[in-house]
Design an enzyme around this catalytic site. Structure first.
Site, mmCIF file in Angstrom:
data_model
loop_
_atom_site.group_PDB
_atom_site.id
_atom_site.type_symbol
_atom_site.label_atom_id
_atom_site.label_comp_id
_atom_site.label_asym_id
_atom_site.label_seq_id
_atom_site.Cartn_x
_atom_site.Cartn_y
_atom_site.Cartn_z
ATOM 1 N N CYS A 173 0.319 -0.992 0.431
ATOM 2 C CA CYS A 173 -0.117 -0.151 -0.154
ATOM 3 C C CYS A 173 1.058 1.852 -0.131
ATOM 4 O O CYS A 173 0.380 1.785 -0.693
ATOM 5 C CB CYS A 173 -0.816 -0.229 1.056
ATOM 6 S SG CYS A 173 -2.394 -1.661 1.199
HETATM 7 N N1 LIG Z 1 -2.856 -6.391 2.590
HETATM 8 C C1 LIG Z 1 -3.262 -4.373 3.442
HETATM 9 O O1 LIG Z 1 -2.679 -4.001 3.710
HETATM 10 C C2 LIG Z 1 -4.229 -3.743 1.498
HETATM 11 C C3 LIG Z 1 -5.161 -2.745 3.100
HETATM 12 C C4 LIG Z 1 -6.192 -1.978 2.554
HETATM 13 C C5 LIG Z 1 -6.206 -1.930 0.639
HETATM 14 N N2 LIG Z 1 -5.607 -3.287 0.058
HETATM 15 C C6 LIG Z 1 -5.383 -3.316 -1.368
HETATM 16 O O2 LIG Z 1 -6.654 -4.587 -1.555
HETATM 17 C C7 LIG Z 1 -6.002 -5.320 -2.787
HETATM 18 C C8 LIG Z 1 -5.846 -6.513 -2.349
HETATM 19 O O3 LIG Z 1 -4.875 -6.528 -1.913
HETATM 20 P P1 LIG Z 1 -4.201 -8.001 -0.744
HETATM 21 O O4 LIG Z 1 -2.965 -7.073 0.533
HETATM 22 O O5 LIG Z 1 -5.606 -8.437 -0.395
HETATM 23 O O6 LIG Z 1 -3.478 -8.200 -2.331
HETATM 24 P P2 LIG Z 1 -2.877 -10.219 -1.811
HETATM 25 O O7 LIG Z 1 -1.760 -10.231 -3.456
HETATM 26 O O8 LIG Z 1 -2.958 -10.405 -0.509
HETATM 27 O O9 LIG Z 1 -4.582 -10.845 -3.035
HETATM 28 C C9 LIG Z 1 -5.215 -10.854 -3.868
HETATM 29 C C10 LIG Z 1 -5.958 -12.309 -4.362
HETATM 30 O O10 LIG Z 1 -6.019 -11.888 -5.431
HETATM 31 C C11 LIG Z 1 -5.515 -13.206 -6.154
HETATM 32 N N3 LIG Z 1 -5.871 -12.077 -7.013
HETATM 33 C C12 LIG Z 1 -5.000 -11.982 -8.313
HETATM 34 N N4 LIG Z 1 -5.819 -11.403 -9.597
HETATM 35 C C13 LIG Z 1 -6.802 -12.243 -9.727
HETATM 36 C C14 LIG Z 1 -8.575 -12.374 -10.258
HETATM 37 N N5 LIG Z 1 -7.734 -11.657 -12.057
HETATM 38 N N6 LIG Z 1 -9.071 -12.957 -9.856
HETATM 39 C C15 LIG Z 1 -9.379 -13.978 -9.060
HETATM 40 N N7 LIG Z 1 -8.293 -13.869 -8.164
HETATM 41 C C16 LIG Z 1 -7.245 -12.858 -8.948
HETATM 42 C C17 LIG Z 1 -4.652 -13.346 -6.137
HETATM 43 O O11 LIG Z 1 -4.158 -14.782 -6.145
HETATM 44 C C18 LIG Z 1 -4.868 -13.075 -4.511
HETATM 45 O O12 LIG Z 1 -4.560 -14.938 -3.398
HETATM 46 C C19 LIG Z 1 -5.209 -4.188 -3.805
HETATM 47 O O13 LIG Z 1 -6.051 -2.900 -3.802
HETATM 48 C C20 LIG Z 1 -4.247 -3.198 -2.426
HETATM 49 O O14 LIG Z 1 -3.476 -2.227 -2.235
HETATM 50 C C21 LIG Z 1 -4.434 -4.139 1.024
#
Ligand SMILES: NC(=O)c1ccc[n+]([C@@H]2O[C@H](COP(=O)([O-])OP(=O)(O)OC[C@H]3O[C@@H](n4cnc5c(N)ncnc54)[C@H](O)[C@@H]3O)[C@@H](O)[C@H]2O)c1
Length: 413
Positions: A265
């Protein structure tokens, strides 16, 4: 507003955001279909092994055995859902610009299966306009003819992995919907999961607020990283200065210097802002400067650590303590320790690392704390890391985490 009536929720992406959302929704009475395109991860989750620290195997197994949670790679299962939440990564491309390819492919995956009257919310972080200009056109062009009405809102996730206090339930949720009925449905959905749901006037406001929140962190960390370097040049302890400034009861918030910024992030989202500003003919110069300062920190830390070593040692042995980007997680995405390691190697150092929450990283394994080093760099203070052992071995330590005070041989950043 009517009391929420939980039904079936589909969540696209079962990572740090999607899986905790699934468990929070299940607690609120929803049944969840967790769609992820990573078949190995789906198999792992369905076997009851959680890939994220905030969700225990026990909690996951309970949900699976109760029949209220299942992970799948099959997008057609989203047809069963009354709400679909998109939680896929929104990284940067090689030019350090927004890469929405995963968001696009996830949207293309759900669109042909969407049922009539479904609410689609995007929780992924992105620049203002993403819901309206990217997600909605894809769904409108690919949805079944039998599903004329789809509701849309942006509700950026604010979860802070590893945080013992703030979680999906007690962190207020922003909702920006495209019309009144979408707003009502999104409000009802998030009210069923979160203590507080706050409606803003448009999706763009919600999307921009998320960028502001994380950019606020980035620039304040950059400020204190720059301040640390200025103080160090005058042999002033920056931590004591921050503590002193924190005694002011208003108008100041303490941030601490460190190796840089990491994770999915803070180093990423502000560049969605700088890109969005340029796209609109303006510039986020202040944010660009902050980014540059943070990117320089690993080099500065490497030099500080090497200066602690006897200059007669040509290839000093450096032990990095903690490679995850923050304490309490094994997440090494965008960790600034990567650049720290590169700088140390480029100066001829022999580098090993130790992290109780990360077993393998960059093709190497965590070493034991008795690895003989000329200097250790405490980059991330992981729980369970036995720093006392290193101290008792008499190791020189550069503490970048403000964790060790008043110990001989330990220098604070
Ligand atoms: N990690 C954090 O602390 C956090 C906090 C707030 C917001 N976010 C936002 O949330 C979103 C997700 O982040 P995250 O940390 O959960 O990511 P992550 O990498 O932990 O998880 C994402 C998941 O999505 C899957 N994926 C990717 N492309 C896909 C698709 N086309 N179809 C289905 N599944 C798919 C991946 O295999 C993975 O398991 C991002 O936009 C991030 O910026 C993250």
């Amino acid at each position: 507003m009517n009391a929420p009536k939980p039904g079936i929720l589909a969540i696209i992406g079962q990572g740090y955001v999607g899986l905790p959302l699934a468990m929070a929704a299940i607690d609120a009475g929803w049944s969840v279909i967790g769609v992820d395109n990573h078949s190995g991860k789906v198999a792992q989750i369905n076997s009851g092994s959680s890939p994220v620290e905030d969700i225990s195997d026990a909690q996951l197994k309970l949900a699976i055995s109760a029949g209220v949670y299942e992970a799948t790679t099959d997008y057609s299962r989203t047809a069963e859902a009354s709400v679909i939440a998109i939680c896929v990564p929104t990284p940067l491309d090689e030019k350090r610009e927004p890469d929405l390819s995963l968001l696009r492919s996830a949207t293309e995956g759900i669109a042909p299966h969407i049922s009539d009257e479904t609410l689609v919310v995007s929780e992924s972080t992105s620049y203002p306009g993403t819901l309206r200009e990217v997600i909605i056109p894809i769904i409108d062009s690919l949805k079944p003819e039998t599903s004329p009405t789809v509701y849309f809102a942006s509700a950026p996730e604010r979860v802070n992995p590893g945080d013992p206090v703030w979680n999906q339930k007690n962190t207020p949720r922003l909702i920006g919907a495209i019309n009144e009925e979408s707003k009502n449905r999104a409000h009802t959905f998030y009210n069923s999961i979160c203590d507080v749901a706050i409606a803003v006037t448009t999706p763009e406001v919600a999307e921009a607020a998320k960028l502001l929140e994380n950019t606020f962190r980035l620039v304040n960390i950059a400020l204190v990283n720059e301040f640390a370097q200025i103080c160090s040049a005058s042999s002033i302890n920056v931590q004591e200065v921050i503590d002193a400034a924190s005694s002011k009861p208003y108008g100041f918030m303490p941030f601490r210097p460190g190796v840089g910024v990491g994770g999915h992030c803070i180093p990423v989202d502000p560049l969605y802002l700088t890109w969005w500003a340029r796209k609109n003919g303006s510039r986020a110069e202040f944010v660009e400067s902050a980014d540059a300062i943070n990117l320089e920190m690993p080099r500065y830390v490497a030099e500080r650590a090497l200066n602690m070593v006897n200059s007669a040692i040509k290839n000093p042995k450096v032990l990095i303590l903690g490679v995850a980007y923050k304490p309490g997680v094994g997440d090494v995405r965008e960790t600034p320790v990567s650049e720290l390691r590169n700088h140390l190697l480029s100066k001829g150092a022999e580098v090993s690392w130790h992290d109780p929450l990360v077993s393998e990283w960059n093709g190497s394994k965590s070493v034991d704390l008795d690895w003989q080093c000329d200097v250790a760099i405490l980059a991330t203070m992981q729980p369970g890391m036995n720093i006392e052992q290193l101290i008792s071995q008499g190791a020189l330590i550069l503490d970048c985490t403000n964790s060790i005070n008043g110990v001989s041989g330990v220098t604070s950043l």
